[in-house]
Enzyme design. Structure first.
Site, PDB file in Angstrom:
ATOM      1  N   CYS A   1       4.816   3.142  -0.267  1.00  0.00           N
ATOM      2  CA  CYS A   1       5.624   4.271   0.182  1.00  0.00           C
ATOM      3  C   CYS A   1       5.429   5.527  -0.670  1.00  0.00           C
ATOM      4  O   CYS A   1       5.869   6.608  -0.285  1.00  0.00           O
ATOM      5  CB  CYS A   1       7.100   3.888   0.191  1.00  0.00           C
ATOM      6  SG  CYS A   1       7.489   2.523   1.300  1.00  0.00           S
TER       7      CYS A   1
ATOM      8  N   HIS B   1      10.519   7.453   8.172  1.00  0.00           N
ATOM      9  CA  HIS B   1       9.773   6.941   7.024  1.00  0.00           C
ATOM     10  C   HIS B   1       8.429   6.330   7.442  1.00  0.00           C
ATOM     11  O   HIS B   1       8.208   5.130   7.268  1.00  0.00           O
ATOM     12  CB  HIS B   1      10.637   5.913   6.291  1.00  0.00           C
ATOM     13  CG  HIS B   1      10.066   5.424   5.006  1.00  0.00           C
ATOM     14  ND1 HIS B   1       9.110   6.113   4.297  1.00  0.00           N
ATOM     15  CD2 HIS B   1      10.326   4.285   4.288  1.00  0.00           C
ATOM     16  CE1 HIS B   1       8.807   5.420   3.206  1.00  0.00           C
ATOM     17  NE2 HIS B   1       9.525   4.323   3.189  1.00  0.00           N
TER      18      HIS B   1
END
Length: 418
Positions: free
Chosen positions: A92, A362
């Protein structure tokens, strides 16, 4: 150290793009960032590209991803032939790692104009949810898979709870939930405080045209939403989505050659730092605290100087924890800080004005660059209804992967109005 500037920043709206491929998403983000910096022709002056992606191997492309994904843009003359492309992957934190590479390329003197770009496709309408969740497993420690499970089992056993990963979610939701339960036990953090963060971010996203979710929520609605894993409800967890984002980084000399309207919008990179995780104990500071301390020192600033921040709120608890690690409040006070309204509109330190990962979305490799884009927009004074008045210093915290009780990597970036 030579200065580096954000010359252009752009993010596609995050969401579901089942009929749009990686190349199309990347090209759209590339055109967007070039337009933001003054025009497509500037793309031919890019000397180095840092291309971020985590999950393209699940779609069949296992190597040299940026070279293949950007080839149509090169053949169309948007980027120069033979441009240097470096592939980046850090779960991420991928987007922020790409940004760090682009900044380093400028600060080293090797390049005058660089590009950081991140693209991700996660939504798979033709596959069961379990297949999608499996795509995230690459961010775990597959070389020692039992160690993380043992750490969280011990963590929860110490407070009379059990660690029970289950279907219908990624293991990251289980580890975040375990951290939240431990934080609640130690500091008295409440479900209502978690819900306050989620509601705030959903309400911020209403005014962000690039957010995946653009509907308001109340604290009561967040608490009543479908449970994911205690204490987290669905509204407290970032959604699955696709997207792409890009940032252009330029040297002082390059900026000086640009026309005044472009020069007026540049944002200075005051500091950008990266730390790697370790198997720490529950009472030790997280790696984001280390990254932030280094960033503040390099920028010559303190937490009190930050006017607006984007932090990695993969869950609502993450925002509470990161406000503590970044020095916006004392350890254990992240919940009361959120409940006080200080991280919301008009507060002392507005956090996740984009809607955060909870509402903006996301799409892993694009997330960090979208966060940098939001801070750049804020420092330019272009955020519209979600604008933080007088914002001059902004911070981005972006973590990735899991290594015991913390992320495998964390990047902290400080941007400053030029």
């Amino acid at each position: 150290m030579p200065d580096a500037y954000v010359l252009g920043a752009f993010s596609l709206p995050f969401g579901k793009y089942p009929d749009t491929g990686f190349t199309e998403l990347a090209t759209a983000a590339l055109r967007g960032v070039l337009d933001d910096a003054g025009g497509t022709e500037i793309g031919r002056e890019v000397e180095g590209v840092w291309f971020g992606n985590m999950m393209m191997d699940h779609w069949g492309q296992r190597s040299s991803r940026g070279q293949f994904c950007l080839m149509p843009a090169i053949e169309a003359g948007i980027l120069p032939t033979r441009v240097a492309i470096t592939n980046v992957e850090g779960a991420c934190a991928t987007g922020s790692m790409a940004f760090q590479g682009a900044v380093s390329g400028v600060r080293s003197g090797d390049h005058e104009l660089t590009l950081a770009i991140g693209v991700e496709k996660i939504v798979r309408p033709d596959a069961p949810a379990s297949t999608v969740f499996e795509m995230y497993r690459g961010a775990e420690n597959s070389l020692d898979p039992g160690r993380t499970t043992a750490i969280y089992t011990d963590l929860l056993a110490g407070i009379g709870q059990r660690f029970c990963p289950g279907p219908g979610r990624t293991v990251f939701m289980d580890t975040y939930a375990a951290q939240a339960l431990h934080h609640m036990h130690r500091w008295g953090t409440t479900p209502e405080q978690l819900a306050t963060v989620a509601a705030k971010n959903h309400n911020y996203a209403v005014n962000n045209p690039r957010a995946q979710y653009r509907f308001p929520m109340t604290v009561e609605q967040v608490l009543a939403d479908r449970p994911v894993t205690p204490p987290l409800t669905r509204s407290m967890c970032a959604p699955v989505g696709d997207g792409a984002a890009a940032v252009l980084v330029a040297s002082s000399e390059f900026v000086a050659r640009m026309p005044p309207p472009v020069r007026r919008r540049v944002v200075r990179v005051a500091a950008t730092t990266l730390t790697s995780g370790t198997y720490r104990g529950p009472g030790e500071p997280g790696l984001s605290a280390v990254a932030a301390e280094r960033a503040y020192r390099r920028a010559g600033l303190t937490p009190a100087d930050v006017d607006v921040a984007e932090v990695h709120d993969a869950t609502a608890f993450s925002e509470i924890y990161q406000t503590e690690m970044l020095g916006f409040c004392e350890p254990g006070q992240g919940g009361p800080l959120a409940e006080s309204g200080e991280t919301g509109p008009g507060g002392r330190i507005p956090v996740n004005t984009s809607g955060g990962l909870l509402s903006k979305g996301h799409p892993v490799a694009a997330s960090g660059l979208s966060m940098i884009t939001e801070i750049a927009v804020q420092l330019r004074g272009e955020a519209g209804a979600r604008q933080v008045n007088g914002a001059r210093v902004g911070l981005v915290e972006n973590g990735g992967g899991i290594l015991g009780l913390e992320e495998a990597a964390c990047a902290v970036t400080v941007l400053q109005k030029a």
